[in-house]
Every structure is written in C-alpha cells, then in structure tokens.
Write a protein that holds these residues in place. Structure first.
Motif, PDB file in Angstrom:
ATOM      1  N   GLN A 461       0.843  -1.186   0.000  1.00  8.36           N
ATOM      2  CA  GLN A 461       0.000   0.000   0.000  1.00  8.36           C
ATOM      3  C   GLN A 461       0.885   1.244   0.000  1.00  8.36           C
ATOM      4  O   GLN A 461       2.054   1.185   0.344  1.00  8.36           O
ATOM      5  N   LEU A 491      -2.266   5.060   5.389  1.00  8.59           N
ATOM      6  CA  LEU A 491      -2.124   4.131   4.280  1.00  8.59           C
ATOM      7  C   LEU A 491      -3.300   4.279   3.325  1.00  8.59           C
ATOM      8  O   LEU A 491      -4.411   4.613   3.725  1.00  8.59           O
ATOM      9  N   TYR A 492      -3.047   4.016   2.044  1.00  7.91           N
ATOM     10  CA  TYR A 492      -4.142   3.859   1.090  1.00  7.91           C
ATOM     11  C   TYR A 492      -3.636   3.007  -0.061  1.00  7.91           C
ATOM     12  O   TYR A 492      -2.441   2.805  -0.255  1.00  7.91           O
ATOM     13  N   ASP A 493      -4.550   2.444  -0.851  1.00  3.20           N
ATOM     14  CA  ASP A 493      -4.183   1.521  -1.916  1.00  3.20           C
ATOM     15  C   ASP A 493      -3.548   2.273  -3.076  1.00  3.20           C
ATOM     16  O   ASP A 493      -3.892   3.429  -3.365  1.00  3.20           O
ATOM     17  N   HIS A 494      -2.629   1.580  -3.789  1.00  2.00           N
ATOM     18  CA  HIS A 494      -2.040   2.155  -4.993  1.00  2.00           C
ATOM     19  C   HIS A 494      -3.138   2.456  -6.017  1.00  2.00           C
ATOM     20  O   HIS A 494      -4.082   1.682  -6.188  1.00  2.00           O
TER      21      HIS A 494
END
Length: 669
Positions: A461, A491-494
């Motif tokens: 992530q 955090l965050y997703d690509h």
C-alpha cells in the motif's frame, strides 16, 4: 648419499607437518589443528563453535593449509565437501544473521564487518571482483539491500552477498518425491553437500536433516565458472556473524576432497549438541511433587491480594476486536518492566506527540523504544490500531521497525526498535557533542530517500509518513539513517486517492497546499523531505526565529544564496571545506526543488533517488526563473502536457512561500 637421505627426511617431515592438501575429514574437532579467528573456538565436546555471543561478533574457522585449486593448466579443479551444522538460537522468535561455507584467498578478514556482512565483507568491498571469494550462505535474516528472497534460505555468493542463485531452505524427499521445508534456526543438525564439476562448470548444493540419505536432487543447481574466482592456492572454512541476540553456530563434522567425492562422515562419531531445555525431573522431584504443589497452592492463596493490586496497576484497555492482532499487542506490564516503570532516567526524548523511553523487553532482552501518546476514546481508534498493525509489517533497512502497540486508559503506547545513537537532530543543531562528516550526512539523506521510496511505491500500500524531519530520523550503531515515528502515518491503496483531510505535521515542513486542501499526498511528503535535506546540508532548522529576518526561513535563505550564485554559502559552517562540492550542490538544489511551493514541480521519490545516484541529471535551475526546471520534472514524471502557472522569478517563489508559511497558525502542528 647421506645428504640425499637428509633431504628425503626433511621433505617427509614437511609433508607430514602440512598434511594431505587435497583430502581431509573431521568427525568432530577435538584435538584438530584448525585456524580460528574472532569468536570461533573448539569446545571441550569437540564441537566447532563459530559464534555464541550477545554482542555483534564474527567468527572464522579455516583448514590451516591452502589447497591447490588450480593445477598448472590454470583451470579450477573439481571438488566436493560435506558438513553437518546446527544453528541454535536462544530466542527462536528473534532472528540473527546466518553462517557460510567459504572459499577464499585468505583465512583472515581484518576489514570484515559484523552483522549482515557475515564477518567477511564490508560496505566498500562487497561485490568487488578482487575479493576472490566464493561462499555458500545459510542465511537466517532478510537483508533487502542484498536482494534476499526471505529470512530462511541457502544461496551461492560470488565476491559479495547478493546471491547469484538462492532457494528457500528445503530438502528433496526420496520417499515422497517432493521438496520439504526446513528451518535453519530450528536448533537441529543438518547435512550439507557442495559439489563442483569443473568440466561442466556445474555447482550443486544439497541439504537434508541429519541421518537421512543424501537426497537424489540438489536444492540448488547452478552453472558458474569458478576459474576467474579461484587462485592457485585458496583456503576453505566457515564464517558467521551475530546480531545482539545470543545464537550459537556449530559445525559437528566436515569432509573435503579435491577431484573426487568427499568421504562420508561417520554420523555416530559426531559430537552431540548441548542439551536444549530443562533437565529431566529426578525421582525425588517426582515423589515430592504433591508436596510442592500443595506448598505453591498455599503460596498462591496468600498472594491473591498482591496479584489483585498488580492487576489494577497494570490494567489495560482491551476490546474484543483487538484480539485478532495478537502478536502486535504488547502487555502494559511488559512495557512497564522494560522501561523500569517509565522512569525519567530512561527518557530518550519529548516531542509534540509524546514521550519516548528506552526499554529492554523482559523475556527476549531486546532493546526497544516505547513512545507514550495521550489519546481520547474515539470512533476511529479501531481503524488507527489496524493501520498501526499494518505498519508493523514494514521491512526496510532505512525504516525503524514498528513492533507493536499497547492501550491503557487514556494512553497509547507504540513500540519501536531501539536506535543506539538516537535522533539525527542532536548531531546537527546547536552545539552537537559529535560532528557528522559530510559523507555520513550524504549517506543518511540517501538512506532516508530509499526508505521513503519504499513507503510510497514499493510496499503493498501507499504509506504517507506526514512528519519527515531530522528529529524523526534515527541513527543505528553504524550511523545509518532510519526514518521512524509512524504515529501520524496513513495508508491507502495504490492507484487511489488518500481520504484524510486532517492537516497534521510540524511547522516548517508542511507543504503549502495543505493549508487550503488539508489533503496529504506523496508530494507533501516530498516537500517535507526537501526541508529535511536542507536541514542536513545547512545544519539548521527550517524555521529559526533567532536569526536575522532574511534568514529565518531556511528555504528562502538558501534560494537567495542560489540566486546570488553563492549557494555553497548555505553550507553548514561546522563542516568548513570538508565536503564534496558536487554532492553539496546536488543536495541543496534538490532540497529547493523538492520543497517547491508548486506541487507539480516536485519530483517523485523515485526521481529523487535517481538524482542522488547520478542516474539522471538534476534539472538546471536558472536565476531567471524555474519554468525550465518545472517542465523538466514534468517530463520525468511522464506528463505530455504540463499545464500550471509557475513563478516568473525567484522573488515570486520566495513571496509565495512566505505567504503560505505566514498563513499557518503557530503551535507547531
């Protein structure tokens, strides 16, 4: 005639003293003539012990005479060897570095460093073709800098530690016809066969538990020409290196032969490993067990009051949803004992988000840093803890590992790896007791950049650190920079956008767009990294109200020096002239580019790495304007049509920076 007889006797004595130089076998090492170095020793039981220390040490044990690997024709001869080894950790859950079978031009390594360098190499010579070293590594630690596949593998190394081929530790089962996994740190003896065919340039490495027949298939099979590695005379032996974790590396037996199959070891004659675990209970203890149980029962009853009071003292906040995070949750009692009750003498520092204490975990004796943060019960605590646990899975050489957390009443405690040299801040500002050289500073900048690239692009992530500054960069025992304090990370997703709109961070490191959008991105991290680079190069903080008005804001002052063509005037005066001019200019200019007020003008961290490694030229900044530099960065980012307004002069750049900084409320966060 008499003189010939004396000559013959002399030659026989020389050969006898030297031994057979192409064939030997040791079924145990008691009374043998081994060449030992460092922590290596032969125990009274006949075991060859390479290392067994709570300090970082290396140990070397070599056959005392050189072997003739190259005959007159100059091609390396075939050889084979087999040995039995065991790696016995005191704390199985904590890994140390592994061991290696080594073929080297020397049996001494005066410049070999401990830790991940196995006591053989160092950062300057690792990978050099002049080393003339071939090794079979039995590695129990994941080192990303050497592209290790995992923390339990076997690899073939040539002149360095970046294996040309490697595989997870396993053996081929002749019965089932498949590979079965092995744990190198299981404490159990294992058998290794290494065979090299010089005609085919073929190297096989085979592994199995002790007592089983040699597997039909090797674990590793590689085509490698050792002729360029081997000299006429080479030494064979073993090397290992430990972390600050007690781990014993044993060799039980060893056989070697040139141009033939090494003699099989007599397993019945090999020495036994030291006993692991408690002794068997005596008969007296068995008969007295009921009495002992009764005694301790009475003691337990009398201690109920004490236990109740201790439970109240160490009471924690533990909700049902937290049970799934098991290993990442520390007990408050353990952290209380580790820090000696959070005594002031164990205090490492105080920041805007909490106090940090030194500690030693009572069970594993691992040194840690514990950060106490006050918090109120809130709806987002569950998501916050989930992210903390996710961050605990990060593994990178330039990141301080977040081991876990604990919650108690209105306190949140974060547990990190302990960094013995503390924060970079105390080596840069005011009057440091120890001055960092420019070489050390430049390596720290590159290390932090590498860690930040891992957070932005290389983990599963995207991770926004959101608080990059000198006080959050910690130094390990070798003065390597490690980015720490993930208390504000998100955090965050690509491929998606971060959802957070709550502006946090430290005054002087906040990107201008945060004041209007409140939305952190990878570019806002890059802005903070730019301010950090200028800190390191200039030896002063981004905002210092003690200085004259035109020097209070670091980025404006450096940009003014750049405009006048005297950018090196911004260099930390404590360095004098002891720095590389090209490197210093690169860091100063790249710091300005990263901390540019326009988001689109800032490079990505991958570009920053390329600039620092000189793989890409840094866009040339001109005193007439930044347009060319911004367009160049836009080209590097892959923009076909970069559309934004850019300042026409450096004065506008400084003015925009000042206005943004003035709009940030005081208070530091």
């Amino acid at each position: 005639m008499f003189s010939k007889l004396l000559m013959w006797l002399f030659l026989m004595r020389y050969v006898a003293s030297k031994g057979n130089d192409d064939d030997f076998i040791y079924n145990g090492f008691r009374g043998t003539n081994m060449s030992l170095d460092g922590a290596a020793e032969i125990t009274s039981d006949g075991l060859l012990l390479l290392t067994n220390s709570i300090q970082q040490k290396s140990g070397h044990a070599f056959y005392p005479f050189p072997l003739h690997f190259k005959p007159s024709q100059g091609k390396t001869q075939s050889f084979s060897t087999n040995f039995v080894f065991a790696i016995v950790p005191k704390y199985p859950e904590v890994r140390s570095y592994g061991a290696a079978f080594v073929i080297s031009r020397s049996k001494e390594f005066p410049r070999g460093q401990v830790g991940q360098y196995m006591g053989i190499f160092n950062p300057k010579n690792v990978g050099n073709s002049s080393n003339h070293i071939a090794a079979i590594e039995l590695d129990t630690y994941l080192n990303p800098e050497f592209n290790d596949i995992d923390d339990n593998h076997v690899g073939v190394d040539i002149n360095g530690l970046d294996s040309i081929t490697s595989a997870h530790a396993a053996y081929f089962s002749n019965m089932s016809g498949g590979f079965k996994n092995l744990s190198l740190i299981s404490g159990e003896p294992m058998h290794v066969w290494v065979e090299y065919n010089s005609l085919q340039n073929h190297l096989n490495v085979t592994l199995s538990p002790i007592g089983l027949p040699k597997p039909d298939r090797p674990l590793l099979s590689s085509t490698v020409n050792l002729s360029s590695i081997m000299l006429d005379d080479m030494y064979v032996g073993f090397s290992s290196s430990t972390k600050t974790v007690p781990t014993s590396y044993y060799i039980l037996g060893w056989s070697f032969k040139m141009n033939g199959q090494a003699t099989a070891l007599d397993l019945s004659r090999l020495p036994k490993l030291p006993r692991i675990g408690p002794k068997k209970k005596s008969k007296l203890l068995s008969f007295g067990l009921p009495i002992i149980v009764l005694f301790f029962t009475l003691m337990a009853i009398s201690a109920i009051g004490v236990i109740v009071r201790r439970k109240i003292k160490f009471a924690e906040v533990l909700e049902d949803w937290e049970r799934e995070y098991g290993p990442h949750r520390f007990s408050y009692k353990d952290l209380f004992m580790a820090t000696k009750g959070f005594k002031d003498k164990e205090l490492l520092g105080v920041g805007g988000f909490g106090r940090v204490y030194r500690g030693v975990l009572p069970a594993s004796k691992i040194k840690v840093a514990v950060k106490k943060i006050s918090h109120e019960s809130r709806q987002g605590m569950r998501e916050f803890i989930s992210e903390i646990v996710s961050l605990g899975r990060l593994r990178h050489w330039n990141l301080v590992r977040l081991l876990g957390y604990c919650r108690r009443r209105r306190e949140l405690l974060l547990v990190y790896d302990f960094m013995p040299n503390g924060s970079l801040e105390k080596f840069l500002f005011d009057h440091p007791k120890k001055m960092l050289t420019w070489s050390q500073r430049f390596q720290i900048v590159k290390g932090v950049a590498s860690g930040l690239l891992y957070l932005h692009e290389e983990w599963e992530q995207v991770i926004l650190h959101r608080d990059i500054k000198a006080s959050n960069v910690l130094l390990d025992s070798e003065m390597n920079g490690r980015l720490g304090d993930f208390g504000l990370a998100r955090l965050y997703d690509h491929g998606t956008d971060p959802q957070t709109t709550h502006m946090v961070g430290t005054f002087g490191y906040l990107a201008p767009e945060l004041t209007t959008t409140g939305k952190a991105t990878t570019s806002t991290d890059v802005f903070s990294f730019g301010a950090f680079m200028l800190e390191v190069a200039c030896g002063r903080r981004p905002i210092d109200p003690r200085l004259p008005v035109d020097e209070v804001i670091l980025v404006e002052w450096v940009s003014e020096c750049w405009r006048r063509g005297t950018i090196l005037a911004a260099t930390d005066p404590k360095l004098g002239l002891d720095y590389e001019v090209e490197e210093m200019e690169l860091v100063l200019k790249l710091g300005l580019l990263c901390s540019h007020p326009l988001l689109a003008a800032r490079p990505s961290m991958r570009q920053v790495i390329q600039f620092l490694d000189r793989d890409s030229p840094l866009p040339e900044l001109s005193s007439d304007g930044l347009g060319a530099a911004i367009l160049a960065v836009g080209h590097y980012k892959g923009f076909d049509d970069l559309r934004f307004s850019c300042p026409s002069s450096l004065e506008q750049w400084s003015a925009s920076t000042s206005s943004v900084l003035e709009s940030i409320p005081s208070g530091g966060h």
